[in-house]
Motif scaffolding. Structure first.
Motif, PDB file in Angstrom:
ATOM      1  N   UNK A  64       0.825  -1.207   0.000  1.00 14.47           N
ATOM      2  CA  UNK A  64       0.000   0.000   0.000  1.00 14.47           C
ATOM      3  C   UNK A  64       0.852   1.246   0.000  1.00 14.47           C
ATOM      4  N   UNK A  65       0.276   2.334   0.547  1.00 10.71           N
ATOM      5  CA  UNK A  65       0.972   3.621   0.545  1.00 10.71           C
ATOM      6  C   UNK A  65       0.880   4.293   1.901  1.00 10.71           C
ATOM      7  N   UNK A  66       1.873   5.129   2.178  1.00  9.28           N
ATOM      8  CA  UNK A  66       1.896   5.901   3.420  1.00  9.28           C
ATOM      9  C   UNK A  66       1.027   7.143   3.262  1.00  9.28           C
ATOM     10  N   UNK A  67       0.115   7.349   4.216  1.00  6.05           N
ATOM     11  CA  UNK A  67      -0.634   8.608   4.276  1.00  6.05           C
ATOM     12  C   UNK A  67       0.084   9.466   5.318  1.00  6.05           C
ATOM     13  N   UNK A  68       0.942  10.342   4.845  1.00  6.41           N
ATOM     14  CA  UNK A  68       1.827  11.084   5.738  1.00  6.41           C
ATOM     15  C   UNK A  68       1.036  11.985   6.686  1.00  6.41           C
ATOM     16  N   UNK A  69       1.443  11.990   7.948  1.00  8.08           N
ATOM     17  CA  UNK A  69       0.777  12.826   8.953  1.00  8.08           C
ATOM     18  C   UNK A  69       0.947  14.308   8.598  1.00  8.08           C
ATOM     19  N   UNK A  70      -0.094  15.092   8.914  1.00 11.58           N
ATOM     20  CA  UNK A  70      -0.052  16.541   8.657  1.00 11.58           C
ATOM     21  C   UNK A  70       0.828  17.258   9.684  1.00 11.58           C
ATOM     22  N   UNK A  71       1.102  16.562  10.801  1.00 12.02           N
ATOM     23  CA  UNK A  71       1.890  17.197  11.869  1.00 12.02           C
ATOM     24  C   UNK A  71       3.364  17.189  11.478  1.00 12.02           C
ATOM     25  N   UNK A  72       3.994  18.340  11.556  1.00 10.06           N
ATOM     26  CA  UNK A  72       5.401  18.462  11.187  1.00 10.06           C
ATOM     27  C   UNK A  72       6.269  17.624  12.134  1.00 10.06           C
ATOM     28  N   UNK A  73       7.288  17.009  11.591  1.00  9.34           N
ATOM     29  CA  UNK A  73       8.244  16.175  12.359  1.00  9.34           C
ATOM     30  C   UNK A  73       7.594  14.947  13.007  1.00  9.34           C
ATOM     31  N   UNK A  74       6.354  14.642  12.639  1.00  5.29           N
ATOM     32  CA  UNK A  74       5.682  13.482  13.255  1.00  5.29           C
ATOM     33  C   UNK A  74       6.379  12.200  12.831  1.00  5.29           C
ATOM     34  N   UNK A  75       6.391  11.212  13.754  1.00 12.06           N
ATOM     35  CA  UNK A  75       6.963   9.907  13.409  1.00 12.06           C
ATOM     36  C   UNK A  75       5.876   8.858  13.238  1.00 12.06           C
ATOM     37  N   UNK A  76       4.655   9.179  13.745  1.00 11.48           N
ATOM     38  CA  UNK A  76       3.537   8.235  13.593  1.00 11.48           C
ATOM     39  C   UNK A  76       2.716   8.620  12.373  1.00 11.48           C
ATOM     40  N   UNK A  77       2.492   7.636  11.488  1.00 11.68           N
ATOM     41  CA  UNK A  77       1.737   7.897  10.257  1.00 11.68           C
ATOM     42  C   UNK A  77       0.773   6.750  10.005  1.00 11.68           C
ATOM     43  N   UNK A  78      -0.209   6.995   9.144  1.00 13.31           N
ATOM     44  CA  UNK A  78      -1.135   5.931   8.763  1.00 13.31           C
ATOM     45  C   UNK A  78      -0.731   5.358   7.409  1.00 13.31           C
ATOM     46  N   UNK A  79      -0.829   4.052   7.315  1.00 10.15           N
ATOM     47  CA  UNK A  79      -0.547   3.336   6.069  1.00 10.15           C
ATOM     48  C   UNK A  79      -1.881   2.874   5.498  1.00 10.15           C
ATOM     49  N   UNK A  80      -2.123   3.126   4.218  1.00 13.12           N
ATOM     50  CA  UNK A  80      -3.378   2.716   3.570  1.00 13.12           C
ATOM     51  C   UNK A  80      -3.100   1.522   2.651  1.00 13.12           C
ATOM     52  N   UNK A  81      -3.615   0.334   2.988  1.00 11.29           N
ATOM     53  CA  UNK A  81      -3.363  -0.847   2.150  1.00 11.29           C
ATOM     54  C   UNK A  81      -4.044  -0.730   0.781  1.00 11.29           C
ATOM     55  N   UNK A  82      -3.458  -1.394  -0.218  1.00 17.27           N
ATOM     56  CA  UNK A  82      -4.045  -1.424  -1.561  1.00 17.27           C
ATOM     57  C   UNK A  82      -5.373  -2.183  -1.531  1.00 17.27           C
ATOM     58  N   UNK A  83      -5.463  -3.205  -0.692  1.00 21.95           N
ATOM     59  CA  UNK A  83      -6.685  -3.991  -0.555  1.00 21.95           C
ATOM     60  C   UNK A  83      -7.646  -3.247   0.365  1.00 21.95           C
ATOM     61  N   UNK A  84      -8.772  -2.832  -0.184  1.00 21.92           N
ATOM     62  CA  UNK A  84      -9.741  -2.029   0.590  1.00 21.92           C
ATOM     63  C   UNK A  84     -10.339  -2.789   1.771  1.00 21.92           C
TER      64      UNK A  84
END
Length: 917
Positions: free
Chosen positions: A329-349
């Motif tokens: 899938x793909x990384x949905x980068x956090x809007x918070x600057x310098x954040x280390x926690x992010x959400x990953x969106x899988x290709x499989x819905x």
């Protein structure tokens, strides 16, 4: 080991591995000197991605640990065995349970788990003592790695150097990227800091099993919805027809189950039952704490309930078995600057988003990546996971092909040296020994007929008149089982792969290329080993005699379907090969008529073929495949050979013949076809007296009745009607499957109207055919048997894997066509084409575009326009959009374009142009 003498056979004192050379690995700030790592069981299970990384070397895996891993996770066990066998990694296994100085007895009152933890600590301690005896300038250490706090404390008390995996990985200053691959180790039920409880607690496994036994809970496979992330179904295991499928709706009821998990479900009271939702809901929120928004969406679900369609409904109360895998899938980068926690969106819905920690977010944005799930705490909206691998840029052809192969679980790694070692040594030739046990058929005018560019030629044919006026017809199949012997690494790899996978631009071979495109391929003008099925027939295509033999052949021509057709049609050509082809074609037409008279179905599917640019390999043209008479000719003889072989192996081995069946569809499957045929939309097209609304009736009580109904459904004014009906009939069919004859009573192949069937004709690309060849060889005394071949339980298990591999290969092929279709339309802009309506939905129509064999959905959901109205007349659906009524099989015009607004899920977008709405 330099210190240990070689053990006498059966002495059982073991030999310390890995000590023949000084370990050299990454520099660690915690232990700067040379050292080995020794992980415990849980660390190996959870941190396998780290251990597989090329940076990590010099690891000792104890027998105690390997045995526990084998019992707890077959996939991880396979991965660690592969790593141990890789000489570059310097991983060593040590049989500590058979070494007199490291074996320990379980103490009274001590649990097995505590005994194993103690055995690991004893082995680490012994290793360090043993290493002191090596007189090196610098001391070599064994570092114990464990994430178990209690085990680490005991180790430190005993004077053992011990670290958690995180402590050790963070000490490798030169490899900061490894930190991203650390699994987030937390108990499923353990909360993460500071979040409020969202989900109910999972009931422990022991209580779940009691509840399932007593009937309080039901066990089943959890299937998430692609269209609605707040809905799933659970397919209940067992034979009970009642409540076979249970609907789960709402975040709390889904309770952290993930697609394909085995779960325990509690059935809700009938007053709480719901209907399958017709609302499309995608999880597109960025704020993982926004639970109020979820509750709002659940309210939308409740409002859209159709009271007439209520189904048994339940809630997930516990997880029996997790079936997680690495997800692309793909990384949905956090809007918070310098954040280390992010959400990953899988290709499989069907898979929820996954929360990961990474310092590489900027680098990984716009890339396809792989992420593994580690756990799902009760107070986290999403599961926790860790980054595994970067595959490449989104949209890149190689990257997207890798994604679709991974997502469809297609084994596609290069063949290992262990596998390749079982290939024949080149140059290869047929020996005198081979000649002894085979019939020499090199004098026959044999030829092959295949698609253009085919290099894995499985089959060849011949036809000639014999002295008594009858015809001899032969089907000659590549003798792959001569090269792949039971039980070796080549055989094991072939059965694991199960099938060759054909993508638009790539072929993932089941067997190495030396066999698939060379030694087994029945190319022209070279001697090849074959397995031949030879019939004596009269001119009415009636079989008088059948025989099977291992043979040597020399094909006189490798033809394409078009070349073979041209020879048959050309009055100027009368050579031996052309005469053979004409004889085959004549017999094939009679055979086909007999099959159809018996009730065999001729269905249709809109297959497409891409024409590729020779330099860029991008699709430059797309058209539906054209089938010639010669396609049908080859098909008829392959079917006949498969039926003849099926009967032979079943007669010889009634308990363990590998056969293929096609179950008859349940009557409800035909609803879409019957309703389509009833549709009043057809009336305007059926001006011809040959067909009126009254007699366009699709009968489905048998395959023969269906075949005859489809044959009658013709209209001179609507020539595409028959193809549309056949395409819909294909959708009604069940999947054909392999099975073991001793484990089933229903052998019938519905589509072919044959009482028995198997696969014999494609052993280069299907493993089932290799087993059938082995059975047939034993049946005719050409080869010896082996235990697994006559074990019906093992054959049944193998059939299960083959059915899975074939299904996933089909899905991968469709995904490849979809991706190349997108590439084709990417450069075309907006294309206007004729289409026919296949299905009518609540807010959309599904259309088929004959020119491209392309199917797509036209949505009607503009905010400022009236809501479309779905109506039923005599159970036939129609959709009224403003003043226009759309029905099944209506001819329409649509604009086709690529919608790339969602980079992760690009799709074809279709807009209705005519009639105007």
């Amino acid at each position: 080991c330099r210190l240990c003498p070689p053990a006498a056979p059966g002495a059982g004192n073991g030999n310390a591995p890995g000590l023949e050379a000084r370990p050299s690995g990454p520099a660690s700030s915690l232990c700067p000197g040379p050292h080995f790592l020794l992980p415990d069981t849980n660390l190996l299970l959870h941190q396998i991605d780290i251990l597989e990384d090329p940076v990590i070397k010099n690891v000792i895996v104890l027998q105690t640990v390997l045995q526990e891993v084998r019992n707890r996770s077959a996939p991880v066990y396979k991965r660690i065995r592969d790593v141990i066998q890789n000489p570059e990694k310097h991983f060593y296994s040590f049989t500590n349970e058979h070494h007199r100085e490291t074996y320990i007895e379980q103490k009274r009152g001590e649990t097995s788990n505590d005994r194993n933890d103690r055995a690991i600590r004893v082995a680490v301690k012994w290793y360090n003592e043993h290493l002191k005896e090596i007189e090196d300038e610098e001391k070599i250490q064994v570092i114990f790695l464990t994430n178990d706090r209690s085990n680490k404390e005991k180790a430190l008390e005993e004077g053992i150097t011990a670290y958690t995996c995180e402590e050790y990985i963070k000490s490798l200053a030169a490899n900061p990227e490894l930190v991203d691959r650390l699994a987030c180790v937390s108990d499923e039920e353990k909360e993460i800091e500071g979040g409020k409880i969202i989900f109910p607690e999972h009931i422990p496994l022991s209580k779940l099993q009691q509840g399932i036994k007593s009937g309080i809970y039901l066990q089943g496979t959890y299937r998430a919805s692609r269209e609605n992330y707040l809905e799933a179904t659970v397919w209940v295991h067992g034979d009970a027809e009642e409540n076979k499928e249970i609907i789960i709706q709402g975040l709390k009821h889904l309770n952290r189950a993930i697609h394909e998990d085995i779960v325990a479900v509690e059935l809700l009271g009938k007053d709480e039952w719901v209907a399958p939702s017709s609302v499309v809901l995608q999880d597109d929120g960025q704020n993982e704490e926004d639970i109020e928004n979820e509750e709002e969406k659940e309210n939308i679900l409740k409002k859209s309930v159709n009271k007439d369609m209520l189904r048994p409904t339940g809630r997930v109360v516990g997880i029996i078995k997790r079936n997680w895998r690495p997800y692309c899938g793909m990384l949905s980068k956090s809007q918070i600057k310098e954040a280390r926690r992010h959400l990953f969106t899988p290709a499989d819905r069907r898979i929820p988003r996954i929360r990961i920690e990474t310092r590489q977010a900027d680098t990984l944005e716009g890339q396809r990546i792989i992420v593994a799930i580690d756990g799902w705490p009760r107070n986290s909206r999403y599961p926790n996971g860790h980054f595994v691998k970067n595959l490449g840029s989104v949209g890149d052809k190689e990257t997207e092909t890798e994604v679709l192969l991974l997502e469809h679980d297609v084994p596609h790694q290069a063949f290992s040296q262990a596998v390749l070692s079982f290939l024949p040594k080149m140059p290869w030739s047929i020996t005198e020994e081979d000649m002894k046990h085979r019939e020499d058929l090199r004098h026959l005018n044999i030829c092959s007929v295949d698609p253009p560019g085919c290099t894995d030629i499985d089959d060849a044919l011949h036809c000639r008149e014999i002295g008594n006026g009858n015809l001899e017809v032969g089907v000659h199949i590549a003798d792959v089982s001569h090269f792949i012997r039971p039980g070796n690494a080549l055989d094991e790899e072939s059965v694991k792969r199960g099938t060759t996978v054909y993508l638009c631009e790539k072929r993932i071979d089941m067997v190495p290329e030396l066999l698939s495109s060379n030694l087994c391929s029945l190319r022209s003008n070279v001697d090849r080993l074959a397995f031949s099925c030879i019939w004596e027939m009269n001119h009415k295509a009636e079989i008088l005699k059948t025989r099977f033999t291992k043979s040597i052949i020399n094909s006189k021509a490798s033809l394409t379907y078009a070349e073979a057709q041209m020879r048959i049609d050309s009055a100027a050509m009368n050579d031996n090969i052309t005469t053979s082809l004409r004889g085959l074609n004549k017999l094939a037409k009679i055979l086909k008529k007999k099959r159809i008279d018996n009730g065999a179905l001729t269905l249709a599917s809109p297959e497409v073929r891409f024409h590729m640019d020779s330099e860029t390999h991008d699709p430059i043209d797309l058209q539906t495949k054209e089938l010639k008479e010669t396609n049908s000719m080859v098909e008829e003889f392959m079917l006949l050979a498969n039926i003849s072989v099926a009967q032979k192996i079943y007669d010889e081995f009634p308990e363990f013949a590998l056969l293929r069946k096609h179950p008859a569809p349940p009557p409800s499957n035909y609803d879409i076809l019957v309703k389509a045929a009833k549709s009043k939309a057809i009336i305007p097209h059926l001006v011809s007296f040959l067909l009126s609304f009254q007699n366009l009736e699709i009968k489905t009580d048998s395959a023969k009745a269906l075949a005859e109904s489809l044959d009658k459904a013709e209209s001179p004014t609507f020539p595409y009607l028959n193809t549309l009906l056949r395409i819909l009939a294909t959708r009604c069919m069940m999947q054909a499957v392999y099975f073991c004859s001793g484990m089933d009573n229903d052998f019938h192949h519905y589509g072919l109207a044959s009482p028995i069937y198997t696969h014999f004709t494609s052993p280069i690309r299907r493993y089932a055919d290799i087993i059938v060849h082995r059975l047939l060889a034993v049946a005719i005394g050409a080869d010896s048997t082996y235990p697994e071949l006559t074990d019906k339980h093992k054959l049944a298990e193998m059939c299960k894997n083959l059915n899975y591999r074939h299904k996933m290969a089909q899905y991968a092929q469709r995904a490849s066509v979809a991706f190349h279709t997108q590439l084709f339309f990417k450069t075309k802009g907006v294309v206007n084409e004729d289409a026919y309506i296949l299905f009518v939905r609540k807010n959309a129509i599904v259309v088929l575009i004959p020119k491209y064999g392309l199917e797509g959905t036209v949505f009607f959901e503009e905010k400022d326009k009236p809501t479309p109205k779905l109506e039923y007349n005599n159970e036939v659906p129609s959709l009224t959009v403003e003043d226009t009524t759309l029905c099944v099989f209506d001819k329409v015009k649509v604009n086709i374009m690529l919608d790339d607004s969602n980079i992760q899920h690009q799709k074809m977008r279709m807009v209705l142009v005519e009639p105007k709405v």
